[in-house]
Design an enzyme around this catalytic site. Structure first.
Site, short mmCIF file in Angstrom:
data_model
loop_
_atom_site.label_atom_id
_atom_site.label_comp_id
_atom_site.label_asym_id
_atom_site.label_seq_id
_atom_site.Cartn_x
_atom_site.Cartn_y
_atom_site.Cartn_z
N ASP A 321 -3.40 -43.24 14.05
CA ASP A 321 -4.01 -42.63 12.87
C ASP A 321 -5.50 -42.98 12.77
O ASP A 321 -5.91 -44.09 13.11
CB ASP A 321 -3.27 -43.13 11.62
CG ASP A 321 -3.81 -42.53 10.35
OD1 ASP A 321 -3.74 -41.30 10.21
OD2 ASP A 321 -4.31 -43.29 9.50
N GLU A 374 -5.32 -39.21 16.64
CA GLU A 374 -5.81 -38.32 15.59
C GLU A 374 -7.31 -38.60 15.48
O GLU A 374 -7.73 -39.55 14.85
CB GLU A 374 -5.12 -38.59 14.26
CG GLU A 374 -5.51 -37.57 13.19
CD GLU A 374 -5.77 -38.17 11.82
OE1 GLU A 374 -6.01 -37.38 10.90
OE2 GLU A 374 -5.76 -39.40 11.67
#
Length: 641
Positions: A321, A374
């Site tokens: 993330d 990401e």
């Protein structure tokens, strides 16, 4: 190390060797979960628990728990003699299931009750104690793990279903509570298999105090959330998914952690895991703390954590993330709120080094898994090997594609001819990275509308647009990710406090969206042209990019064998096109293998004949061509017969 037992006899025990300490100090100990934390063991015929915690700036540390009436004095830990900053103790009174915390008194007068950074289990929030546990488990996924090994390094389809554990389904009869891991194991594998997805991606499962953070504010990095069951219950869920042939990707958050006082923040009365300087150590967007990637022990903590989930829980990959927030010192900061690196640049050199090492270690120890970034900027070579200067990830989310595609599809079809470049631009950079196409949870919250409610027009047009979007997505180069609820066209935005609106799947239009996704997943897996060269320009060829007047694009997807080529034609308007001519590379006949306007998907049923033969009519700089019927607001896949 000595500690009085209940019989008042001295007890000595340690799991840490001098080599462990050496590796830890160097930041090269990648299996700290076997050494630090709480571990059930037997010493000199006495069963108990060995505790070890890193708190280098503490003046004293003790273990307080339900086995000593939460006394801050009765079980003091001993600081090791090797200047490692590790404290340890063996406690015969502790056992599996014991609740505990560390009481830390710092040499600056600070006192705090802290959870164990390496605990395998925690109390269910809002309670905050750690729990002594083990990771014993009998796995039944041998065939999956062997098959995963065989596929290592080979091109394979990734069709990922992103899921939030707490809100996929709820139990109406029990106060709308979330399903447990074991209840999920009954329903989820069957559903994923029926829908045809190859993988499920769980939003962060690691223990987190605030449910509304969706798991992105973690306090227990080594523990699956006890909200849904025990660590073995989560293993059972993964095992069941593997037995059904479904891979498991876990969301992993090495970018920041919350300020909850029982967590990592200010752990030993100093900024231990985080940077002391708020310009590097505090995240303004999320009001959380940023790991100190330049500290060896912190790097070892994080890389150990990544390996832990691959090792002990058989995870098949990690989606990392907020990578962009790690790469840039000025991420979401105004002038004066950040300081440049030693070369005067905005790049976070310590974080870059950490990410490279993380990927190198993961692929060295688990080469048949995948790491996915990401990363929302144009940072170069995110998914290229570190030995050529890349960050070393296996894939990267294609955020530009997601943004452009949703912007294009939100426009009234009558205006799309003015925005042809929006839908075609992604192919200019599609092969610079190993891209995954995401339609993720971030796109269906905070007033952005659900995917189907981003589509213009009345109900028929919304569903036709949605089928067209998915068919275009599956044909576009790159792997795929779809957030739960989008597969049946949920109208409402995602709400983490409730279940998906499963009652909608009893209605024809929503069932038909499910049928569309089932068919797309089947074709994606069955047709090598869609995945064999998905990261290479050799797997893609434009036929016509310039028909903006009709808002139609056409291209070839290619596999290793030319007979596997698939011709894709996308019509982004609700106007059918008869006798639409498409250039062909060679003579032969083609058959329609997918049509998003098929009546079984809820379309109007405009189709081509079983076989369409090429004609000696030049089109699109090719000597041969096909005359096709292009359905309204639809996508057609054609393959050589």
């Amino acid at each position: 190390m000595k500690q009085k037992s209940s019989e008042d006899k001295p007890v000595e025990a340690t799991l840490l060797t001098e080599f462990d300490i050496h590796l830890f100090k160097e930041g090269k100990h990648y299996h700290l979960y076997n050494k630090l934390g709480s571990h059930l063991m037997e010493y000199m015929g006495t069963k108990g628990v060995y505790f070890a915690v890193w708190a280098p700036n503490a003046e004293s540390v003790s273990v307080m728990g339900d086995f000593n009436n939460w006394s801050k004095e009765s079980h003091k830990m001993r600081s090791r003699w090797d200047n490692s900053g590790i404290w340890e103790v063996f406690i015969p009174e502790a056992k599996k299931g014991s609740l505990y915390k560390y009481f830390i008194r710092s040499n600056n007068g600070y006192e705090a009750e802290k959870g164990d950074p390496f605990a395998f289990s925690w109390e269910t929030p809002p309670h905050t104690a750690s729990m002594v546990w083990d990771l014993e488990n009998t796995w039944k996924d041998k065939l999956w793990m062997e098959d995963r090994k065989k596929k290592e390094g080979k091109a394979q389809p990734y069709s990922v279903y992103e899921l939030h554990l707490g809100s996929w389904k709820r139990v109406p009869e029990d106060g709308l509570r979330s399903l447990t891991y074991r209840e999920l194991a009954e329903d989820l594998p069957k559903y994923i298999k029926e829908m045809g997805f190859t993988h499920v991606e769980f939003m962060p499962v690691m223990e987190h105090p605030f449910f509304g953070s969706w798991g992105y504010q973690i306090t227990g990095y080594f523990a699956p959330s006890s909200r849904f069951g025990s660590p073995q219950d989560f293993m059972y869920l993964i095992d069941k998914l593997h037995q059904e042939g479904i891979g498991v990707i876990l969301d992993w958050v090495p970018s920041h952690f919350p300020n909850d006082m029982h967590g990592l923040h200010y752990f030993d009365g100093t900024f231990l895991y985080e940077h002391a300087d708020p310009k590097k150590g505090f995240h303004p967007d999320w009001q959380s703390y940023i790991f100190n990637y330049g500290r060896n022990e912190v790097r070892a903590f994080l890389i150990s954590n990544a390996l832990f989930w691959l090792d002990k829980f058989h995870a098949d990959g990690l989606r990392v993330d907020a990578v962009a927030s790690m790469l840039y010192l000025d991420y979401s900061r105004k002038e004066g709120e950040w300081e440049p690196n030693e070369f005067g640049g905005r790049e976070n050199l310590e974080a870059i080094s950490f990410l490279k090492e993380f990927n190198e270690v993961v692929y060295r120890e688990f080469p048949d898994t995948v790491t996915i970034a990401e990363e929302s900027t144009a940072w170069p070579m995110v998914s290229k090997p570190t030995y050529i200067g890349g960050l070393g990830f296996g894939m990267k989310w294609m955020m530009g594609w997601m943004h452009d595609t949703l912007e294009y599809f939100s426009k009234d079809p009558v205006h799309r001819r003015h925005h042809q470049n929006t839908i075609t631009f992604s192919t200019t950079y599609a092969f610079t990275e190993n891209f995954m196409l995401p339609l993720s949870h971030d796109e269906v919250v905070y007033g952005k509308h659900s995917i189907i409610n981003k589509m213009p027009g009345d109900e028929w047009n919304k569903f036709a647009n949605l089928r067209t979007l998915y068919a275009y997505m599956y044909a576009h180069p790159g792997t795929k990710l779809l957030f739960m609820g989008a597969e049946f066209g949920q109208f409402s935005e995602w709400n983490h406090d409730s279940s998906l609106e499963w009652h909608l799947t009893e209605q024809d239009r929503h069932k038909q969206i499910q049928e569309t996704l089932k068919e797309l997943n089947k074709i994606y897996k069955d047709e090598p042209a869609f995945y064999e060269k998905t990261f290479s320009h050799e797997g893609f060829e434009w036929i016509d990019i310039n028909d903006d007047e009709n808002s139609i694009i056409s291209f070839l997807r290619k596999g290793n064998d030319r007979k596997d080529d698939v011709l894709v034609i996308c019509n982004f308007t609700p106007v059918p096109r008869e006798n639409y001519r498409i250039g062909a590379n060679e003579k032969g006949s083609w058959k329609e293998i997918f049509n998003s306007d098929d009546s079984r998907f809820g379309g109007s049923g405009v189709r081509n004949n079983d076989k369409v033969h090429t004609e000696d009519i030049a089109a699109h700089h090719r000597e041969q061509s096909l005359s096709l019927t292009i359905p309204p607001m639809g996508v057609v896949y054609m393959k050589k017969d």
